[in-house]
Scaffold this active site. Structure first.
Site, short mmCIF file in Angstrom:
data_model
loop_
_atom_site.label_atom_id
_atom_site.label_comp_id
_atom_site.label_asym_id
_atom_site.label_seq_id
_atom_site.Cartn_x
_atom_site.Cartn_y
_atom_site.Cartn_z
N HIS A 304 0.85 -1.19 0.00
CA HIS A 304 0.00 0.00 0.00
C HIS A 304 0.89 1.24 0.00
CE1 HIS A 304 -3.17 2.81 1.12
NE2 HIS A 304 -4.01 1.87 0.74
N ASP A 361 -7.94 -5.32 0.02
CA ASP A 361 -8.44 -6.21 -1.03
C ASP A 361 -8.10 -7.68 -0.81
OD1 ASP A 361 -9.64 -4.26 -2.76
OD2 ASP A 361 -7.63 -3.55 -3.19
N1 CMC Z 1 4.02 -7.44 -4.93
C1 CMC Z 1 5.36 -7.43 -5.13
N2 CMC Z 1 6.13 -6.34 -4.94
C2 CMC Z 1 5.51 -5.23 -4.54
C3 CMC Z 1 4.13 -5.18 -4.30
C4 CMC Z 1 3.38 -6.35 -4.52
N3 CMC Z 1 2.07 -6.35 -4.32
N4 CMC Z 1 3.79 -3.93 -3.92
C5 CMC Z 1 4.92 -3.23 -3.92
N5 CMC Z 1 5.96 -4.01 -4.27
C6 CMC Z 1 7.39 -3.63 -4.31
C7 CMC Z 1 7.71 -2.81 -5.54
O1 CMC Z 1 8.11 -3.65 -6.61
C8 CMC Z 1 8.83 -1.95 -5.03
O2 CMC Z 1 9.99 -2.71 -4.95
P1 CMC Z 1 11.46 -2.03 -5.19
O3 CMC Z 1 11.67 -1.13 -4.03
O4 CMC Z 1 12.38 -3.19 -5.26
O5 CMC Z 1 11.35 -1.30 -6.50
C9 CMC Z 1 8.40 -1.64 -3.58
O6 CMC Z 1 7.61 -2.77 -3.18
C10 CMC Z 1 7.58 -0.38 -3.42
O7 CMC Z 1 6.49 -0.47 -4.31
P2 CMC Z 1 5.85 0.75 -5.07
O8 CMC Z 1 5.24 0.28 -6.35
O9 CMC Z 1 6.85 1.87 -5.16
O10 CMC Z 1 4.75 1.18 -4.04
P3 CMC Z 1 3.53 2.10 -4.37
O11 CMC Z 1 3.23 2.82 -3.14
O12 CMC Z 1 3.79 2.93 -5.58
O13 CMC Z 1 2.39 1.05 -4.77
C11 CMC Z 1 0.54 -0.39 -4.64
C12 CMC Z 1 1.36 0.71 -3.93
C13 CMC Z 1 -0.71 -0.66 -3.84
C14 CMC Z 1 0.13 0.10 -6.03
C15 CMC Z 1 1.41 -1.67 -4.74
O14 CMC Z 1 1.76 -2.12 -3.46
C16 CMC Z 1 0.72 -2.77 -5.53
O15 CMC Z 1 0.81 -2.79 -6.77
N6 CMC Z 1 0.01 -3.72 -4.85
C17 CMC Z 1 -0.72 -4.76 -5.55
C18 CMC Z 1 -2.07 -4.23 -6.04
C19 CMC Z 1 -3.02 -4.00 -4.90
O16 CMC Z 1 -3.19 -4.84 -4.03
N7 CMC Z 1 -3.71 -2.84 -4.93
C20 CMC Z 1 -4.69 -2.46 -3.92
C21 CMC Z 1 -4.20 -1.33 -3.08
S1 CMC Z 1 -5.18 -1.05 -1.60
C22 CMC Z 1 -6.76 -0.62 -2.09
C23 CMC Z 1 -6.86 0.40 -3.16
O17 CMC Z 1 -6.19 1.43 -3.15
O18 CMC Z 1 -7.64 0.19 -4.06
#
Ligand code: CMC
Length: 426
Positions: A304, A361
């Site tokens: 998140h 989720d």
């Molecule tokens: N699986 C694997 N790696 C992950 C995941 C994941 N679900 N989420 C983040 N990471 C890694 C990402 O690859 C990055 O790694 P590195 O530092 O090596 O580059 C690190 O963790 C930070 O990730 P980020 O993409 O910079 O984080 P963000 O804040 O931009 O993204 C997120 C947040 C929710 C989009 C992401 O965690 C994600 O894609 N999760 C899976 C989809 C999901 O469950 N979404 C629902 C979110 S909660 C409800 C809502 O908002 O709708």
């Protein structure tokens, strides 16, 4: 005395005021940065940008805290209902008994769609995604309520908000019925908000669907937990669209579109697809984690932007999913697979180092499955739940920032200057 931060750039010192929230959040006010220093801020994904002040929802991602209008989410989840939460978010206070009764009666009064709206559904193909139908038809409500396109008074806002919160449920259920080739079931004003939705989803002519109180309660909880989450992608979209003074119907319709993405409200369906792959033997939990660690795949329902600890909504939903399955006498293999996957991820250094925990989720789909909600409706359910939050944010924007259109700047990286080349010379 106002605190300031100092920026020293090219020999010039610029004082930038510090803005403080009620919970100690601090931000540098950069509204004069460009005029005084010739600089803008660069913040892809708005990771460090607060575009507004807001008094609706507080999140402390480090400590897993979520409060609606100051009330802890666990108290609201345990003791409140979705309609009560909607009122709280939109109007700022818990409703009195009388206010809640009038609000509920108002929602009943608004539950029907104009008969012509039903014809909109005929224009969609049978396998059309219900999110597309929801967004299009919510937007089209503006065609039927011209008097609410410009909101000048609190009374008009109240009416528009009631119409949307009530009708979105009818539109959602009709979208599902259309996709199944089933006749539309009209709402029944004798039923509560959630029971009425389940009736429109699952009753068929001459056969009334009567959900258990546990199912109704679980739906109310699901919607309540999704009702707001401050400046997330869809809410920011609603605020941005609203900042152009677009009407409430159009603004929340844009929010539905933003919510649809897999990284946002589409993640709940992604979780189920992922768990089903494991159940059907296409991948083991270990393989799923490895793919996620190799960045070939995102572990759906994990991670998140704000929470760097267990999402408090996931805590509540996990417990509620267990209880619901028990009370309904159902078993769901996906629940066990989900817990196995969660436990493997939470003991893996990749997820530990990045502070990736289950989000809202991860377990919500188990509840929806227990309620027989089909997977393509999952983001639609999220949208029904998020509607009060979107409306509350739209109104906050409308009241406080009426004249400030959202208009970010950019760092231009394209060609500097070229002369036009006639087509024969290219
Ligand atoms: N699986 C694997 N790696 C992950 C995941 C994941 N679900 N989420 C983040 N990471 C890694 C990402 O690859 C990055 O790694 P590195 O530092 O090596 O580059 C690190 O963790 C930070 O990730 P980020 O993409 O910079 O984080 P963000 O804040 O931009 O993204 C997120 C947040 C929710 C989009 C992401 O965690 C994600 O894609 N999760 C899976 C989809 C999901 O469950 N979404 C629902 C979110 S909660 C409800 C809502 O908002 O709708």
């Amino acid at each position: 005395m106002t605190k300031t931060a100092q920026l020293i750039f090219e020999g010039k010192t610029i004082d930038l005021p510090i803005v403080e929230g009620t919970h100690g959040d601090r931000a540098i006010d950069i509204t004069r940065l460009r005029s005084e220093a010739g600089l803008i801020t660069y913040d892809p994904g708005y990771m460090n940008t607060g575009p507004c002040r807001s008094a609706i929802t507080f999140v402390d991602g480090e400590n897993g805290v979520l409060r609606y209008r100051g009330y802890p989410i666990d108290q609201i989840a345990e003791r409140g209902s979705f309609t009560e939460t909607a009122w709280l978010l939109i109007f700022g206070e818990l409703p009195t008994r009388d206010q809640l009764a009038r609000f509920s009666a108002g929602l009943c009064a608004e539950e029907l769609l104009h008969e012509d709206v039903k014809h909109h559904f005929e224009g969609f193909p049978p396998n059309g995604h219900p999110m597309a139908m929801l967004s299009a038809i919510v937007n089209s409500l503006g065609c039927y309520h011209h008097d609410l396109l410009e909101i000048e008074s609190k009374g008009e806002f109240y009416l528009a908000a009631s119409k949307i919160i009530s009708k979105v449920r009818t539109i959602a259920a009709f979208s599902y019925r259309k996709s199944m080739g089933l006749p539309f079931m009209y709402p029944n004003p004798a039923l509560s908000y959630c029971r009425n939705f389940l009736h429109m989803m699952f009753s068929i002519p001459h056969r009334h669907y009567d959900p258990s109180p546990e199912a109704v309660r679980a739906l109310s909880l699901f919607l309540t937990l999704h009702a707001d989450h401050e400046q997330n992608c869809s809410t920011s979209t609603v605020r941005m669209v609203g900042s152009s003074q677009a009407n409430l119907f159009a603004s929340v319709s844009a929010g539905i579109c933003a919510l649809w993405g897999r990284l946002h409200g589409g993640a709940n369906a992604g979780v189920v697809a992922m768990l089903e792959q494991i159940r059907d033997g296409h991948r083991t939990p270990r393989e799923v984690l490895e793919l996620a660690k190799q960045k070939k795949f995102r572990l759906m329902g994990f991670g998140h932007r704000i929470y760097k600890s267990y999402d408090p909504r996931a805590v509540i939903l996990k417990k509620a999913a267990h209880e619901l399955l028990y009370k309904l006498g159902k078993a769901d293999e996906l629940m066990d697979i989900g817990m196995e996957l969660e436990s493997a991820a939470l003991s893996d250094p990749y997820f530990i180092e990045r502070k990736l925990y289950p989000n809202v989720d991860f377990y919500s789909g188990i509840i929806l499955r227990a309620l027989n909600i089909p997977v393509q409706m999952f983001p639609v359910m999220f949208a029904i739940g998020r509607m009060p939050g979107w409306i509350a944010h739209w109104y906050e924007e409308h009241l406080e920032h009426k004249s400030k259109i959202h208009r970010p700047r950019q760092i231009y990286t394209g060609q500097v200057l070229r002369d036009y080349v006639p087509i024969d010379e290219r």
